[in-house]
Write an enzyme that holds these catalytic residues in place. Sequence first.
Site, PDB file in Angstrom:
ATOM      1  CD  GLU A 146      -2.972  -1.019   2.326  1.00  0.00           C
ATOM      2  OE1 GLU A 146      -4.160  -1.302   2.172  1.00  0.00           O
ATOM      3  OE2 GLU A 146      -2.470  -0.786   3.437  1.00  0.00           O
ATOM      4  CB  THR A 228      -3.148 -17.248   2.997  1.00  0.00           C
ATOM      5  OG1 THR A 228      -3.465 -16.014   2.361  1.00  0.00           O
ATOM      6  CG2 THR A 228      -1.793 -17.155   3.662  1.00  0.00           C
ATOM      7  CB  ALA A 257      -5.938  -7.778  10.357  1.00  0.00           C
ATOM      8  CB  ALA A 258      -7.039 -13.491   8.722  1.00  0.00           C
ATOM      9  N   GLY A 259      -4.705 -12.105   7.144  1.00  0.00           N
ATOM     10  CA  GLY A 259      -3.517 -12.214   6.285  1.00  0.00           C
ATOM     11  C   GLY A 259      -2.330 -11.457   6.882  1.00  0.00           C
ATOM     12  CG  ASP A 260      -2.405  -7.273   7.376  1.00  0.00           C
ATOM     13  OD1 ASP A 260      -1.905  -7.514   6.263  1.00  0.00           O
ATOM     14  OD2 ASP A 260      -3.223  -6.353   7.582  1.00  0.00           O
TER      15      ASP A 260
HETATM   16  P1  ADP Z   1      -6.369 -12.305   3.774  1.00  0.00           P
HETATM   17  O1  ADP Z   1      -6.800 -11.725   5.087  1.00  0.00           O
HETATM   18  O2  ADP Z   1      -5.119 -11.675   3.233  1.00  0.00           O
HETATM   19  O3  ADP Z   1      -7.453 -12.469   2.753  1.00  0.00           O
HETATM   20  P2  ADP Z   1      -6.691 -15.153   4.305  1.00  0.00           P
HETATM   21  O4  ADP Z   1      -8.163 -14.935   4.409  1.00  0.00           O
HETATM   22  O5  ADP Z   1      -6.197 -16.127   3.288  1.00  0.00           O
HETATM   23  O6  ADP Z   1      -5.868 -13.802   4.134  1.00  0.00           O
HETATM   24  O7  ADP Z   1      -6.214 -15.637   5.767  1.00  0.00           O
HETATM   25  C1  ADP Z   1      -4.853 -15.800   6.111  1.00  0.00           C
HETATM   26  C2  ADP Z   1      -4.681 -17.026   6.972  1.00  0.00           C
HETATM   27  O8  ADP Z   1      -5.418 -16.867   8.198  1.00  0.00           O
HETATM   28  C3  ADP Z   1      -5.244 -18.309   6.369  1.00  0.00           C
HETATM   29  O9  ADP Z   1      -4.329 -18.916   5.486  1.00  0.00           O
HETATM   30  C4  ADP Z   1      -5.457 -19.137   7.628  1.00  0.00           C
HETATM   31  O10 ADP Z   1      -4.211 -19.606   8.123  1.00  0.00           O
HETATM   32  C5  ADP Z   1      -6.006 -18.105   8.591  1.00  0.00           C
HETATM   33  N1  ADP Z   1      -7.480 -18.001   8.483  1.00  0.00           N
HETATM   34  C6  ADP Z   1      -8.207 -17.049   7.856  1.00  0.00           C
HETATM   35  N2  ADP Z   1      -9.546 -17.278   7.956  1.00  0.00           N
HETATM   36  C7  ADP Z   1      -9.663 -18.412   8.686  1.00  0.00           C
HETATM   37  C8  ADP Z   1     -10.781 -19.194   9.173  1.00  0.00           C
HETATM   38  N3  ADP Z   1     -12.064 -18.827   8.929  1.00  0.00           N
HETATM   39  N4  ADP Z   1     -10.516 -20.301   9.909  1.00  0.00           N
HETATM   40  C9  ADP Z   1      -9.247 -20.673  10.182  1.00  0.00           C
HETATM   41  N5  ADP Z   1      -8.152 -20.000   9.761  1.00  0.00           N
HETATM   42  C10 ADP Z   1      -8.349 -18.881   9.028  1.00  0.00           C
END
Ligand code: ADP
Length: 314
Positions: A146, A228, A257-260
Amino acid sequence: MLDFRFNGEILCMGSINMDLVMVMEHLPVPGETIVTDNFSTYPGGKGGNQAVTAAVQGSKVTMLSKLGGDSFSEQLIEAMRARGVDTSRILRDREKTAGIAIIRVDRKGQNSISFTPGSNAFLTPEDVLENSDLFAPGKILLLTMEISLETIYAALRLAAKRGMFVIVDPAPAPSTPFPADIPQLIDIVKPNESEASALTGIEVRDEKSAEEAAKQLKEMGFKLPVVTLGEAGVIAWVDGSLLKIPPVKVECVDTTAAGDVFSGTLASALSLGRGLEEALEIANCAGALSTTVAGAQTSIPDREEVERLFEKRV
Ligand code: ADP
């Protein structure tokens, strides 16, 4: 597998933003004023989220980025400093504001977002060169997109020259292809499904297409593609073979922020000497835990919680 001596230090580059969130009955139409008593500010931005995550997971993290002269910039610096990030190289352009996202959310959870990158857009290649002492062997450069592409390329070229290990979270995917010399300067590239699609032209919708995209990223020159897949876990292309990390089952409430959190934890685990496969497993646990709590920097799990979940799985 990884021929690199990590020293526990991470240089993080990317955006820092303030999210201004109002929850209301319905989203306003042009000319309409909606009254609500529900307003919150949340420190965010992909660079900020990843830096805080890596610091919380135990690494020594320095952030190189640019903030403005407004009070949001002060609050953002303080939020990062309070969680252990070295903020002494966050540069300031007093004429600009911080990056700001104004987010309206209605009762059904639909949102409407206005965003200005503010000072983030003004971190320059010259700023990178003026802070070149931060680019040193043994460290990881953890980078998100970004900020200006020219600045990103300058940082990647310098990091390669100085023998750093480089992790790029290509979010959002750049609208123009990387210059020809860039992919091979990147050790780990970590797109999610839509970023992997944008980078490779392969529509990623399941594990099979993700595998194809990972292979394609390898052919494009990225050394170690990690894709991911949200609730479907993670796949990586390591030493000519495919590695699948199954998802962790959690009570997911908000995936912001899961990806972060995944990227920051992956960088931290590697910097602290964990092996690649183990670091991916740990990041997978951290990403999953982050989805059990709402918000961005508010949802970063602490190190003990991540280790406990990891130990339970092995
Ligand atoms: P972004 O936020 O960049 O879109 P993702 O959605 O692929 O990234 O999530 C990143 C990582 O977080 C996943 O590969 C997984 O390890 C974990 N994660 C995300 N969502 C879930 C979920 N609903 N259940 C379990 N793990 C999750």
